[in-house]
Design a protein around this motif. Structure first.
Motif, PDB file in Angstrom:
ATOM      1  N   ALA A 129       3.679   1.516  24.614  1.00  0.00           N
ATOM      2  CA  ALA A 129       4.335   2.766  24.214  1.00  0.00           C
ATOM      3  C   ALA A 129       5.839   2.646  24.416  1.00  0.00           C
ATOM      4  CB  ALA A 129       3.795   3.940  25.017  1.00  0.00           C
ATOM      5  N   LEU A 130       6.586   2.951  23.372  1.00  0.00           N
ATOM      6  CA  LEU A 130       8.046   2.947  23.406  1.00  0.00           C
ATOM      7  C   LEU A 130       8.539   4.386  23.360  1.00  0.00           C
ATOM      8  CD1 LEU A 130      10.872   1.555  23.108  1.00  0.00           C
ATOM      9  CD2 LEU A 130      10.502   1.699  20.620  1.00  0.00           C
ATOM     10  N   THR A 131       9.287   4.793  24.393  1.00  0.00           N
ATOM     11  CA  THR A 131       9.891   6.124  24.436  1.00  0.00           C
ATOM     12  C   THR A 131      11.408   5.985  24.417  1.00  0.00           C
ATOM     13  OG1 THR A 131       8.044   7.048  25.710  1.00  0.00           O
ATOM     14  CG2 THR A 131      10.112   8.272  25.748  1.00  0.00           C
ATOM     15  N   VAL A 132      12.048   6.691  23.505  1.00  0.00           N
ATOM     16  CA  VAL A 132      13.509   6.657  23.368  1.00  0.00           C
ATOM     17  C   VAL A 132      14.052   8.053  23.608  1.00  0.00           C
ATOM     18  CG1 VAL A 132      15.446   6.203  21.822  1.00  0.00           C
ATOM     19  CG2 VAL A 132      13.406   4.749  21.730  1.00  0.00           C
ATOM     20  N   ARG A 133      15.079   8.155  24.448  1.00  0.00           N
ATOM     21  CA  ARG A 133      15.741   9.430  24.736  1.00  0.00           C
ATOM     22  C   ARG A 133      17.206   9.354  24.320  1.00  0.00           C
ATOM     23  NH1 ARG A 133      15.300   9.858  30.286  1.00  0.00           N
ATOM     24  NH2 ARG A 133      17.459   9.174  30.606  1.00  0.00           N
TER      25      ARG A 133
END
Length: 279
Positions: A129-133
């Motif tokens: 899972a890739l999460t970008v903020r």
């Protein structure tokens, strides 16, 4: 690059910090996640196989001329911030920020403040899972893909179900089309499907089905280079196209993600193995 090797439920996982890269996953002696025998594992060079993180653009990007291909994240030095392994379950997390990538090739095309996190969990299934903020004060957008390389027995006998009726762009023919029936392979294949659903990779040679579940992924990319293109790639053995296929969770092109300041978005993929007896 120094690899990290972990035992998991019935198998083994290998990762690298460059690119926050799940490089290999085996169940017993059989690979589920494929990696080329010709991968160089050199600093600043992408690993051919595993699950590369394509970000903040896919391929040459929407302008069509961005480098490096698939963005800078897959060759950036991510920081390993979580490492939990009990011999059965594995949980890893890496982090990458705007400050970490200063001076890397391609970062001049994406100058925004961000935090990216890559989570890998492996038990009976493997999830990435890739999460970008968006940490800045202005909105930005990006493309992303989890470029999953799957091991198969013989690509010429593989069928992919779950994409029947889906529209796609054929990057080989440079044409739009609609899928009819299962995806089968008889030559170079590079397609971007408009599909957020689960697909099944049916593999009669290895007598298993790989179930690919996705989230935050309006696109599914399917790729195999076939013989001529494999021979032209220095990090790809001439015969290896027969034992791999990429099925990628993606959000690319017209489905690029737009983030307002403070917002974040997650793209994830999970690979499950279903053997011929249903286990």
């Amino acid at each position: 690059m120094r690899p990290h090797t972990y035992p998991t439920a019935g198998g083994t996982v290998i990762t690298h910090d460059q690119g926050a890269h799940l490089t290999e996953w085996r169940l017993g002696d059989t690979p589920v996640i494929w990696v080329s025998s010709e991968s160089e594992y050199a600093e600043g060079q992408p690993i051919r196989g595993g699950v590369p993180v394509c970000w903040p653009w896919f391929g040459p990007g929407r302008p069509g001329d961005l480098t490096p291909a698939h963005g800078f994240a897959r060759v950036a030095p991510w920081r390993l911030v979580q490492e939990d392994s009990d011999g059965s379950a594995l949980r890893l997390a890496w982090e990458l920020t705007h400050a970490d990538v200063q001076g890397l090739p391609g970062t001049e095309h994406f100058v925004h403040d961000f935090t990216a996190r890559l989570h890998v969990t492996v038990e009976e299934a493997a999830s990435v899972a890739l999460t970008v903020r968006n940490d800045g004060s202005e909105p930005f957008d990006y493309e992303a893909a989890l470029h999953t390389y799957l091991q198969v027995g013989d690509i010429r006998q593989v069928e992919i179900a779950g994409l029947d009726g889906c529209d796609y762009f054929d990057k080989v023919l440079r044409a739009d089309a609609t899928q009819e029936g299962p995806v089968v392979f008889g030559g170079e294949t590079d397609r971007v499907y408009a599909s957020s659903g689960t697909v099944q990779v049916h593999d009669p040679v290895l007598r298993r089905t790989l179930m690919i579940e996705k989230s935050g992924s309006p696109n599914t990319v399917v790729w195999n280079p076939w013989a001529d293109k494999a021979r032209a790639m220095p990090d790809f053995a001439d015969h290896e196209w027969q034992q791999m296929v990429c099925v990628e969770a993606a959000t690319v092109g017209g489905h690029a993600v737009a983030l307002e300041p403070g917002q974040e978005q997650t793209l994830s993929t999970t690979v499950r193995v279903i053997t011929a007896n249903g286990s």
